[in-house]
Design an enzyme around this catalytic site. Structure first.
Site, PDB file in Angstrom:
ATOM      1  N   ASP A 190       0.863  -1.182   0.000  1.00  0.00           N
ATOM      2  CA  ASP A 190       0.000   0.000   0.000  1.00  0.00           C
ATOM      3  C   ASP A 190       0.894   1.225   0.000  1.00  0.00           C
ATOM      4  O   ASP A 190       1.439   1.601   1.035  1.00  0.00           O
ATOM      5  CB  ASP A 190      -0.927   0.013   1.219  1.00  0.00           C
TER       6      ASP A 190
ATOM      7  N   CYS B 234     -12.578  -8.992  -2.682  1.00  0.00           N
ATOM      8  CA  CYS B 234     -13.830  -8.414  -2.181  1.00  0.00           C
ATOM      9  C   CYS B 234     -13.817  -6.898  -2.345  1.00  0.00           C
ATOM     10  O   CYS B 234     -14.590  -6.193  -1.686  1.00  0.00           O
ATOM     11  CB  CYS B 234     -14.029  -8.765  -0.707  1.00  0.00           C
ATOM     12  N   ALA B 235     -12.936  -6.389  -3.208  1.00  0.00           N
ATOM     13  CA  ALA B 235     -12.795  -4.944  -3.371  1.00  0.00           C
ATOM     14  C   ALA B 235     -13.593  -4.453  -4.580  1.00  0.00           C
ATOM     15  O   ALA B 235     -14.735  -4.023  -4.450  1.00  0.00           O
ATOM     16  CB  ALA B 235     -11.318  -4.570  -3.479  1.00  0.00           C
ATOM     17  N   ARG B 236     -13.006  -4.545  -5.776  1.00  0.00           N
ATOM     18  CA  ARG B 236     -13.677  -4.125  -7.001  1.00  0.00           C
ATOM     19  C   ARG B 236     -13.255  -5.029  -8.150  1.00  0.00           C
ATOM     20  O   ARG B 236     -12.096  -5.416  -8.271  1.00  0.00           O
ATOM     21  CB  ARG B 236     -13.338  -2.655  -7.345  1.00  0.00           C
TER      22      ARG B 236
ATOM     23  N   ASP C 181     -16.167 -11.779  -4.681  1.00  0.00           N
ATOM     24  CA  ASP C 181     -17.453 -11.168  -4.337  1.00  0.00           C
ATOM     25  C   ASP C 181     -17.796 -10.047  -5.307  1.00  0.00           C
ATOM     26  O   ASP C 181     -18.907  -9.537  -5.281  1.00  0.00           O
ATOM     27  CB  ASP C 181     -17.408 -10.627  -2.899  1.00  0.00           C
TER      28      ASP C 181
ATOM     29  N   GLU D 257     -21.844  -6.941 -13.299  1.00  0.00           N
ATOM     30  CA  GLU D 257     -22.763  -7.426 -12.270  1.00  0.00           C
ATOM     31  C   GLU D 257     -24.190  -7.098 -12.675  1.00  0.00           C
ATOM     32  O   GLU D 257     -24.473  -5.962 -13.048  1.00  0.00           O
ATOM     33  CB  GLU D 257     -22.426  -6.789 -10.919  1.00  0.00           C
TER      34      GLU D 257
ATOM     35  N   HIS E 195     -21.672 -10.105  -4.498  1.00  0.00           N
ATOM     36  CA  HIS E 195     -21.391  -8.747  -4.008  1.00  0.00           C
ATOM     37  C   HIS E 195     -22.141  -8.472  -2.703  1.00  0.00           C
ATOM     38  O   HIS E 195     -22.878  -7.483  -2.571  1.00  0.00           O
ATOM     39  CB  HIS E 195     -21.746  -7.693  -5.057  1.00  0.00           C
ATOM     40  N   ILE E 196     -21.923  -9.350  -1.720  1.00  0.00           N
ATOM     41  CA  ILE E 196     -22.609  -9.219  -0.434  1.00  0.00           C
ATOM     42  C   ILE E 196     -21.636  -9.047   0.730  1.00  0.00           C
ATOM     43  O   ILE E 196     -22.044  -9.148   1.887  1.00  0.00           O
ATOM     44  CB  ILE E 196     -23.517 -10.438  -0.154  1.00  0.00           C
TER      45      ILE E 196
END
Length: 346
Positions: free
Chosen positions: A199, A257-259, A283, A288, A307-308
């Site tokens: 990061d 689980c980000a984008r 996810d 989508e 996407h939950i």
């Protein structure tokens, strides 16, 4: 005279939750006149409405509901140039999600409408869901679950070559160390993993004692499990490319689980089919809902959720509470805590 507020909820952040938190944040009889509207998301997928993204409901519906309102609290209602022109009484638009993507900030600023958002509302839920996908992908839960539901008890899953891997003793790489990534890192470290973090916006002292900051190349070449927690920017779009997937250790696991825009999903399917990757958990997706013919639905080794990651009951309450607190600050004449266009606040 009471302040008129539109609580434009949906089937997740319910209108009654917004109303309840508004009443708690702004006590006193007659202080607020609240009108409720329920938008169709998630029963109807969000999408582009005029010039804004990820919105629910149409412009006409919102314009009619907003008539006479000074404030709107919502998760998905579209704030477009047309809506702003038609609603001159609007002063504050509070979006109960991590970013106000359903609001035209440039137009809102021109019209003098402050736009707020709710950072961190789903950090805990997303971190917990990420851990669930990591564990499921690392142990191959998706495929054996499907087989067993169909009545097939597979004995070969105990073969050495088919067994999954443990978190304890593994090197796990996290791309992003924000509200979600930092929670995932602390949990994985407590489970016995060696955690690497890439990061460029986080100081080394922030990750000290939990993880080790490294380059993306080093992270991908060393980690048996890689989890993505980065925003989509010009630099990060497509960052997990075919070449970078090829640089990961054989049998590695990838979780996102980000984008969806962060990953080359076709390359992931190829890597799973060839055995280069040992598993994946997703996810989020490039489109989508996932199209019926997508390879993601047929490639072995992938655990999928729709996407939950951010969907918990606690998130809905937190979201409503955060925007209600902004309404209270605004009415008291205090600075807004999470304003996306502070130059418009008045």
């Amino acid at each position: 005279m009471p302040t008129t507020v539109l609580a434009a909820g949906d089937h997740f952040v319910l209108p009654r939750l917004l109303t309840q938190e508004l009443r708690n944040a702004v006590p006193g009889d007659g202080e607020l006149e609240i009108h409720e509207l329920r938008l169709p998301w998630p029963h109807t997928p969000f999408g582009k409405v005029a010039e804004v993204d990820e919105a629910s409901g149409g412009e006409e519906e919102i314009i009619e509901a907003l008539r006479g309102s000074r404030i709107c609290v919502t998760q998905m209602a579209p704030l477009t140039e047309r809506v702003l022109r038609a609603c001159p009484d609007l002063e504050l638009f509070c979006v109960s999600r991590g970013g106000p993507v359903n609001a035209n900030l440039e137009a809102a600023t021109r019209h003098g409408v402050a736009v707020c958002y709710a950072p961190g509302r789903n950090a805990v839920a997303t971190a917990e869901h990420t851990l669930a996908l990591i564990l499921a992908a690392a142990r191959g839960v998706a495929d054996v679950h499907t087989d067993l539901k169909r009545g097939t008890w597979r004995g070969d899953t105990y073969d050495y070559g088919n067994c999954g891997i443990e978190i304890d003793g593994s090197t796990v790489g996290l791309v992003g160390f924000g509200a979600v990534g930092s929670r995932v890192a602390r949990t994985l470290a407590a489970m016995g993993a060696t955690v690497l973090v890439h990061d460029p916006y986080v100081r080394p002292d922030v990750v000290a004692g939990v993880a080790r900051p490294v380059s993306l190349e080093e992270l991908l070449s060393r980690a048996r499990i890689v989890s993505l927690h980065a925003r989509v920017t010009h630099e990060t779009r497509g960052m997990i490319s075919r070449a970078r997937i090829a640089s990961m250790p054989r049998g590695a696991v990838l979780v996102n689980c980000a984008r969806g825009a962060l990953v080359d999903y076709d390359a992931v399917c190829d890597a799973l089919e060839s055995g280069h990757l040992g598993g994946a958990g997703f996810d989020v997706y490039p489109a989508e809902p996932v199209p019926a013919g997508s390879r993601l639905l047929s490639t072995p080794g992938i655990v999928l959720t729709p996407h939950i990651a951010g969907a918990s009951r606690e998130v809905a309450h937190k979201a409503a509470r955060i925007v209600a607190a902004e309404v209270a600050r605004y009415l008291r004449g205090e600075p807004l805590a999470h304003c996306a266009n502070p130059e418009a606040a008045r």
